[in-house]
Design a protein around this motif. Structure first.
Motif, PDB file in Angstrom:
ATOM      1  N   ASN A  58       0.833  -1.198   0.000  1.00 37.94           N
ATOM      2  CA  ASN A  58       0.000   0.000   0.000  1.00 37.94           C
ATOM      3  C   ASN A  58       0.876   1.260   0.000  1.00 37.94           C
ATOM      4  OD1 ASN A  58      -2.213   1.589   0.056  1.00 37.94           O
ATOM      5  ND2 ASN A  58      -2.804   1.104   2.146  1.00 37.94           N
ATOM      6  N   PHE A  59       1.554   1.513  -1.133  1.00 34.88           N
ATOM      7  CA  PHE A  59       2.392   2.703  -1.267  1.00 34.88           C
ATOM      8  C   PHE A  59       2.407   3.127  -2.726  1.00 34.88           C
ATOM      9  CE2 PHE A  59       5.183  -0.916  -1.852  1.00 34.88           C
ATOM     10  CZ  PHE A  59       5.888  -0.572  -2.992  1.00 34.88           C
ATOM     11  N   THR A  60       2.846   4.346  -2.959  1.00 34.14           N
ATOM     12  CA  THR A  60       3.037   4.828  -4.319  1.00 34.14           C
ATOM     13  C   THR A  60       4.506   5.227  -4.474  1.00 34.14           C
ATOM     14  OG1 THR A  60       2.401   7.055  -3.638  1.00 34.14           O
ATOM     15  CG2 THR A  60       0.688   5.681  -4.597  1.00 34.14           C
ATOM     16  N   GLU A  61       5.039   5.024  -5.672  1.00 37.45           N
ATOM     17  CA  GLU A  61       6.422   5.398  -5.918  1.00 37.45           C
ATOM     18  C   GLU A  61       6.466   6.779  -6.539  1.00 37.45           C
ATOM     19  OE1 GLU A  61       8.612   2.493  -8.072  1.00 37.45           O
ATOM     20  OE2 GLU A  61       8.657   1.132  -6.366  1.00 37.45           O
ATOM     21  N   VAL A  62       7.320   7.630  -6.013  1.00 35.11           N
ATOM     22  CA  VAL A  62       7.450   9.010  -6.464  1.00 35.11           C
ATOM     23  C   VAL A  62       8.895   9.230  -6.910  1.00 35.11           C
ATOM     24  CG1 VAL A  62       7.229  11.417  -5.773  1.00 35.11           C
ATOM     25  CG2 VAL A  62       5.681   9.721  -4.826  1.00 35.11           C
ATOM     26  N   THR A  63       9.060   9.885  -8.058  1.00 32.84           N
ATOM     27  CA  THR A  63      10.399  10.203  -8.549  1.00 32.84           C
ATOM     28  C   THR A  63      10.718  11.658  -8.219  1.00 32.84           C
ATOM     29  OG1 THR A  63      10.094   8.638 -10.343  1.00 32.84           O
ATOM     30  CG2 THR A  63      11.891  10.201 -10.562  1.00 32.84           C
ATOM     31  N   LEU A  64      11.860  11.873  -7.579  1.00 31.71           N
ATOM     32  CA  LEU A  64      12.279  13.204  -7.162  1.00 31.71           C
ATOM     33  C   LEU A  64      13.637  13.537  -7.777  1.00 31.71           C
ATOM     34  CD1 LEU A  64      11.630  12.892  -3.335  1.00 31.71           C
ATOM     35  CD2 LEU A  64      10.153  13.993  -4.975  1.00 31.71           C
ATOM     36  N   VAL A  93      20.442  14.658  -8.858  1.00 30.92           N
ATOM     37  CA  VAL A  93      20.247  13.218  -8.820  1.00 30.92           C
ATOM     38  C   VAL A  93      18.750  12.938  -8.805  1.00 30.92           C
ATOM     39  CG1 VAL A  93      20.676  11.122  -7.482  1.00 30.92           C
ATOM     40  CG2 VAL A  93      22.376  12.919  -7.535  1.00 30.92           C
ATOM     41  N   THR A  94      18.299  11.961  -9.580  1.00 34.02           N
ATOM     42  CA  THR A  94      16.891  11.553  -9.529  1.00 34.02           C
ATOM     43  C   THR A  94      16.789  10.312  -8.658  1.00 34.02           C
ATOM     44  OG1 THR A  94      17.139  10.223 -11.519  1.00 34.02           O
ATOM     45  CG2 THR A  94      16.382  12.492 -11.802  1.00 34.02           C
ATOM     46  N   LYS A  95      15.820  10.331  -7.762  1.00 35.11           N
ATOM     47  CA  LYS A  95      15.609   9.220  -6.838  1.00 35.11           C
ATOM     48  C   LYS A  95      14.162   8.780  -6.917  1.00 35.11           C
ATOM     49  CE  LYS A  95      18.949  10.688  -3.364  1.00 35.11           C
ATOM     50  NZ  LYS A  95      19.153  11.010  -1.961  1.00 35.11           N
ATOM     51  N   THR A  96      13.937   7.509  -6.732  1.00 32.33           N
ATOM     52  CA  THR A  96      12.594   6.965  -6.629  1.00 32.33           C
ATOM     53  C   THR A  96      12.382   6.533  -5.190  1.00 32.33           C
ATOM     54  OG1 THR A  96      12.712   6.175  -8.903  1.00 32.33           O
ATOM     55  CG2 THR A  96      10.980   5.255  -7.528  1.00 32.33           C
ATOM     56  N   ILE A  97      11.364   7.090  -4.546  1.00 31.66           N
ATOM     57  CA  ILE A  97      11.090   6.758  -3.144  1.00 31.66           C
ATOM     58  C   ILE A  97       9.690   6.196  -3.011  1.00 31.66           C
ATOM     59  CG2 ILE A  97      12.667   8.496  -2.237  1.00 31.66           C
ATOM     60  CD1 ILE A  97      10.154  10.180  -1.598  1.00 31.66           C
ATOM     61  N   LYS A  98       9.477   5.445  -1.936  1.00 35.49           N
ATOM     62  CA  LYS A  98       8.155   4.913  -1.628  1.00 35.49           C
ATOM     63  C   LYS A  98       7.439   5.898  -0.726  1.00 35.49           C
ATOM     64  CE  LYS A  98       9.460   0.062  -1.716  1.00 35.49           C
ATOM     65  NZ  LYS A  98       9.544  -1.162  -0.906  1.00 35.49           N
ATOM     66  N   LYS A  99       6.254   6.307  -1.145  1.00 37.33           N
ATOM     67  CA  LYS A  99       5.451   7.207  -0.324  1.00 37.33           C
ATOM     68  C   LYS A  99       4.275   6.397   0.214  1.00 37.33           C
ATOM     69  CE  LYS A  99       2.963  11.509  -0.295  1.00 37.33           C
ATOM     70  NZ  LYS A  99       2.082  12.333  -1.073  1.00 37.33           N
ATOM     71  N   ASP A 100       4.199   6.293   1.536  1.00 36.01           N
ATOM     72  CA  ASP A 100       3.142   5.498   2.162  1.00 36.01           C
ATOM     73  C   ASP A 100       1.780   6.136   1.959  1.00 36.01           C
ATOM     74  OD1 ASP A 100       5.030   3.755   3.068  1.00 36.01           O
ATOM     75  OD2 ASP A 100       5.060   4.510   5.118  1.00 36.01           O
ATOM     76  N   ASN A 101       0.790   5.295   1.680  1.00 34.88           N
ATOM     77  CA  ASN A 101      -0.594   5.756   1.691  1.00 34.88           C
ATOM     78  C   ASN A 101      -1.033   5.890   3.150  1.00 34.88           C
ATOM     79  OD1 ASN A 101      -0.623   5.786  -1.059  1.00 34.88           O
ATOM     80  ND2 ASN A 101      -1.619   3.811  -1.280  1.00 34.88           N
ATOM     81  N   PRO A 102      -2.139   6.598   3.417  1.00 39.82           N
ATOM     82  CA  PRO A 102      -2.512   6.865   4.819  1.00 39.82           C
ATOM     83  C   PRO A 102      -2.662   5.630   5.695  1.00 39.82           C
ATOM     84  CG  PRO A 102      -3.768   8.260   3.359  1.00 39.82           C
ATOM     85  CD  PRO A 102      -2.992   7.327   2.486  1.00 39.82           C
ATOM     86  N   SER A 103      -3.239   4.549   5.193  1.00 43.05           N
ATOM     87  CA  SER A 103      -3.425   3.371   6.037  1.00 43.05           C
ATOM     88  C   SER A 103      -2.088   2.687   6.344  1.00 43.05           C
ATOM     89  CB  SER A 103      -4.400   2.389   5.391  1.00 43.05           C
ATOM     90  OG  SER A 103      -3.906   1.959   4.151  1.00 43.05           O
ATOM     91  N   ARG A 104      -1.166   2.714   5.388  1.00 44.70           N
ATOM     92  CA  ARG A 104       0.153   2.136   5.650  1.00 44.70           C
ATOM     93  C   ARG A 104       0.928   3.005   6.634  1.00 44.70           C
ATOM     94  NH1 ARG A 104       4.565  -0.797   1.918  1.00 44.70           N
ATOM     95  NH2 ARG A 104       6.419  -0.108   2.989  1.00 44.70           N
ATOM     96  N   MET A 105       0.768   4.306   6.546  1.00 40.56           N
ATOM     97  CA  MET A 105       1.427   5.207   7.501  1.00 40.56           C
ATOM     98  C   MET A 105       0.915   4.942   8.916  1.00 40.56           C
ATOM     99  SD  MET A 105       3.618   7.513   8.162  1.00 40.56           S
ATOM    100  CE  MET A 105       4.101   8.213   6.614  1.00 40.56           C
TER     101      MET A 105
END
Length: 178
Positions: A58-64, A93-105
Motif C-alpha cells: 500500500n504505497f506509491t512510488e514518487v520520482t524526485l 540526482v533523480t531518486k525513486t522513493i516509496k510514499k506510504d498511503n494513509p493506512s500504511r502510515m
C-alpha cells in the motif's frame, strides 16, 4: 481472572520486556526464552506481522530530483572558485522513493509504537561511532518479513522446547519465525 500473563513484573517493566523480546525476535528471527514469555511475545509478534502483511503493497512510488553535493575520494565536498568565493559544487540526482498511503502510515506508526529502535554496531568494534547505523524495523517488516507470509493465514512463529534451565529449572524454548 487476568487475560494475559503478568510474568511476576510490574506493568511498565513487563511491557518493556515484551517490547524488547518482540523487537529482538523480529530483528534476529529467533530468540531463546522461557515458555510463558514466549507465549506472550508470540501474540505481539503475530499481530505486528499481520499488520505488515495487510499493508505491505500500500504505497506509491514518487520520482524526485535532488541536489547533492559532489564529494571527492576522501568524502569531502568539492569546492570551486566563483567570483572570488569558494562554492560547493552540486549534482542533480533523480531518486525513486516509496510514499506510504494513509493506512500504511498508520500501520507503520502502530508498529513503531511497539518496537524499540535497533542500532547495528560493527563487529570488529573499530570506528564504532562512525559505522553504526539505525535499522528501520517497520521497513524491515514491510519489505523483508511480510512478503514471506502473504499466502499464510497466521501461525508465523514456531516454538521448540529445549528443556529446563540449569539455574532454576524454568522450561526454555526457542521461538522463531517460520
Amino acid at each position: 481472572m487476568a487475560f494475559y500473563r503478568k510474568l511476576g513484573r510490574p506493568t511498565n517493566v513487563r511491557i518493556a520486556m515484551l517490547r524488547s523480546l518482540a523487537t529482538n525476535l523480529l530483528y534476529h528471527g529467533r530468540i531463546t526464552t522461557t515458555v510463558t514469555r514466549a507465549k506472550e511475545v508470540r501474540k505481539i509478534a503475530e499481530k505486528l506481522i499481520t499488520t505488515a502483511v495487510k499493508e505491505k503493497d500500500n504505497f506509491t512510488e514518487v520520482t524526485l530530483t535532488a541536489k547533492v553535493p559532489r564529494k571527492d575520494t576522501s568524502g569531502n565536498r568539492v569546492k570551486e572558485e566563483r567570483d572570488g568565493k569558494r562554492v560547493t559544487v552540486y549534482d542533480e540526482v533523480t531518486k525513486t522513493i516509496k510514499k506510504d498511503n494513509p493506512s500504511r502510515m498508520n500501520a507503520r506508526r502502530k508498529i513503531l509504537a511497539v518496537l524499540y529502535p535497533v542500532t547495528e554496531v560493527p563487529a570488529d568494534g573499530r570506528k564504532r561511532r562512525q559505522n553504526t547505523k539505525e535499522v528501520d524495523m517497520a521497513a524491515k517488516l514491510f519489505d523483508d518479513i511480510a512478503p514471506r507470509y502473504t499466502d499464510r493465514n497466521g501461525g508465523y512463529t514456531r516454538m521448540m522446547k529445549l528443556g529446563p534451565r540449569k539455574g532454576d529449572a524454568a522450561e526454555m524454548v526457542v521461538i522463531e519465525l517460520v
